[in-house]
Scaffold this active site. Structure first.
Site, mmCIF file in Angstrom:
data_model
loop_
_atom_site.group_PDB
_atom_site.id
_atom_site.type_symbol
_atom_site.label_atom_id
_atom_site.label_comp_id
_atom_site.label_asym_id
_atom_site.label_seq_id
_atom_site.Cartn_x
_atom_site.Cartn_y
_atom_site.Cartn_z
ATOM 1 C CE1 TYR A 58 20.500 -5.489 -24.059
ATOM 2 C CE2 TYR A 58 19.959 -3.983 -26.149
ATOM 3 C CZ TYR A 58 20.458 -5.565 -24.981
ATOM 4 O OH TYR A 58 19.965 -7.313 -25.987
ATOM 5 C CB SER A 81 21.756 -6.869 -29.322
ATOM 6 O OG SER A 81 20.523 -6.466 -29.207
HETATM 7 P P1 NAD Z 1 17.064 -13.086 -18.978
HETATM 8 O O1 NAD Z 1 16.642 -11.238 -18.768
HETATM 9 O O2 NAD Z 1 16.172 -13.795 -19.318
HETATM 10 O O3 NAD Z 1 18.042 -13.288 -18.355
HETATM 11 C C1 NAD Z 1 18.587 -14.597 -18.881
HETATM 12 C C2 NAD Z 1 19.860 -14.669 -16.861
HETATM 13 O O4 NAD Z 1 20.568 -13.885 -16.778
HETATM 14 C C3 NAD Z 1 18.539 -14.718 -15.854
HETATM 15 O O5 NAD Z 1 18.537 -16.118 -15.154
HETATM 16 C C4 NAD Z 1 19.806 -13.943 -14.928
HETATM 17 O O6 NAD Z 1 19.053 -14.646 -13.236
HETATM 18 C C5 NAD Z 1 20.784 -13.954 -15.589
HETATM 19 N N1 NAD Z 1 21.907 -13.022 -15.022
HETATM 20 C C6 NAD Z 1 21.547 -11.579 -14.865
HETATM 21 N N2 NAD Z 1 22.759 -10.816 -14.496
HETATM 22 C C7 NAD Z 1 23.431 -12.284 -14.387
HETATM 23 C C8 NAD Z 1 24.559 -11.432 -13.897
HETATM 24 N N3 NAD Z 1 25.353 -10.271 -13.253
HETATM 25 N N4 NAD Z 1 25.767 -12.630 -13.731
HETATM 26 C C9 NAD Z 1 24.780 -14.179 -13.908
HETATM 27 N N5 NAD Z 1 23.333 -13.802 -14.843
HETATM 28 C C10 NAD Z 1 22.633 -12.671 -14.735
HETATM 29 O O7 NAD Z 1 18.177 -12.619 -20.719
HETATM 30 P P2 NAD Z 1 17.968 -13.042 -22.342
HETATM 31 O O8 NAD Z 1 16.964 -12.338 -22.790
HETATM 32 O O9 NAD Z 1 18.211 -15.092 -22.075
HETATM 33 O O10 NAD Z 1 19.197 -12.738 -22.861
HETATM 34 C C11 NAD Z 1 20.381 -13.479 -22.836
HETATM 35 C C12 NAD Z 1 22.015 -12.670 -23.614
HETATM 36 O O11 NAD Z 1 20.371 -12.663 -24.553
HETATM 37 C C13 NAD Z 1 22.091 -11.011 -23.117
HETATM 38 O O12 NAD Z 1 22.774 -11.068 -23.214
HETATM 39 C C14 NAD Z 1 21.020 -10.341 -24.184
HETATM 40 O O13 NAD Z 1 21.703 -9.185 -24.326
HETATM 41 C C15 NAD Z 1 21.131 -10.780 -25.054
HETATM 42 N N6 NAD Z 1 19.604 -10.390 -25.808
HETATM 43 C C16 NAD Z 1 17.961 -10.999 -25.612
HETATM 44 C C17 NAD Z 1 17.483 -10.378 -26.043
HETATM 45 C C18 NAD Z 1 16.143 -10.948 -25.740
HETATM 46 O O14 NAD Z 1 14.917 -10.328 -26.758
HETATM 47 N N7 NAD Z 1 15.673 -11.804 -25.281
HETATM 48 C C19 NAD Z 1 17.289 -9.986 -27.582
HETATM 49 C C20 NAD Z 1 19.468 -9.161 -28.255
HETATM 50 C C21 NAD Z 1 19.806 -9.785 -26.704
#
Ligand code: NAD
Length: 275
Positions: A168, A155
């Protein structure tokens, strides 16, 4: 019409050095959010895709909508569950070319003295332990593959301070250290390891992050949302599609000399501090 043209263009794009067709791909946390978009994009580009997720209902809905993508219920922070996931994967694909360690939770929002150890540990565990557990199991398969690669989800919080989000930020900085160290360990085996650093991605996850931050700072939700956009040079959130395209590029032969990198896909985040 516009999206059909875009989809056709993307298919052409992925026929050249950007080709990922035929690759066997695992996307963790792929039932919704960014992971679901990544899984669909690999499928559209001709890859064989397996996803896992901890959310059974989300996984059922995803599987019903995407019958060509296989799926396993799995908490990627749980060692035994990851063992079962890789048994499923081996039975299905008999190998692996691309591991996308996408799983990661936002964790708690607040000053450090208000946080619980259990929330701290869970944040580190889902964001970092999961990469250790999945990479360890994937390695024999990746060693046997041609042009194997790993993409880890960090991130912009992986290279900047992020007040009120210390678990985080700590986890996402760890993902970059892990990525660079693994790139060195695995380079001689021909396995590339990179990290993607998204900025704020439009969607439900950012909506809940913004709501939690507004509550912790005692300010309006909309002012936090505007603050996030204003601290990005391009003054906007990114789309999950843009993250998926960058991951496909890193997994493709076009990136055959790219390893150990942390690629920000974020419109250029200037700071994560809002005052
Ligand atoms: P999200 O919160 O929408 O979750 C996506 C999926 O992760 C969900 O279906 C959830 O059930 C699953 N999940 C959660 N814990 C889990 C576990 N222990 N085992 C298996 N599945 C699990 O997340 P997102 O926004 O799609 O983010 C995906 C990745 O991108 C993450 O690593 C997040 O930190 C990173 N990220 C996201 C953003 C953002 O703005 N959304 C920004 C920077 C980084």
């Amino acid at each position: 019409m516009h999206s059909k043209l875009a989809a056709d263009g993307r298919r052409d794009y992925y026929r050249g050095t950007m080709k990922v067709s035929g690759k066997r791909v695992l996307v963790t946390a792929g039932a919704s959010g960014i992971g679901a978009t990544v899984a669909q994009r690999f499928l559209q580009a001709g890859a064989h895709v397996h996803v896992c997720d901890i959310d059974e209902r989300a996984l059922q809905n995803f599987s019903a909508a995407h019958t060509e993508i296989s799926a396993s219920l799995c908490d990627v922070a749980d060692e035994a569950a990851v063992d079962t996931l890789f048994e499923d994967l081996d039975a299905r694909f008999g190998g692996l070319d691309v591991l996308v360690n996408n799983a990661g939770i936002a964790g708690p929002t607040g000053q450090i003295d208000t946080l619980q150890l259990s929330d701290w540990r869970r944040t580190l565990s889902v964001n970092v332990d999961s990469i250790f557990l999945c990479t360890r199991r994937a390695l024999p398969m990746l060693k046997a593959a041609d042009d194997a690669s790993i993409v880890n989800m960090s991130s912009t919080a992986g290279f900047m301070g992020y007040p009120l989000r210390t678990p985080y930020a700590s986890a996402k900085w760890a993902v970059i250290g892990l990525t660079k160290s693994l790139a060195m360990e695995l380079g001689s085996l021909g396995i590339r390891v990179n990290a993607i650093c998204p900025g704020p991605v439009a969607g439900e996850r950012m909506d809940s992050v913004i709501a939690a931050e507004a509550q912790a700072r005692g300010v309006a939700t909309e002012s936090v949302r505007e603050g996030y956009a204003q601290t990005v040079s391009l003054s906007r959130f990114v789309d999950a599609d843009e993250i998926a395209d960058a991951i496909l590029f890193l997994a493709s032969p076009a990136a055959r000399s790219i390893s150990g990198q942390a690629l920000a896909v974020d419109g250029h985040t200037e700071t994560l501090v809002q005052r």
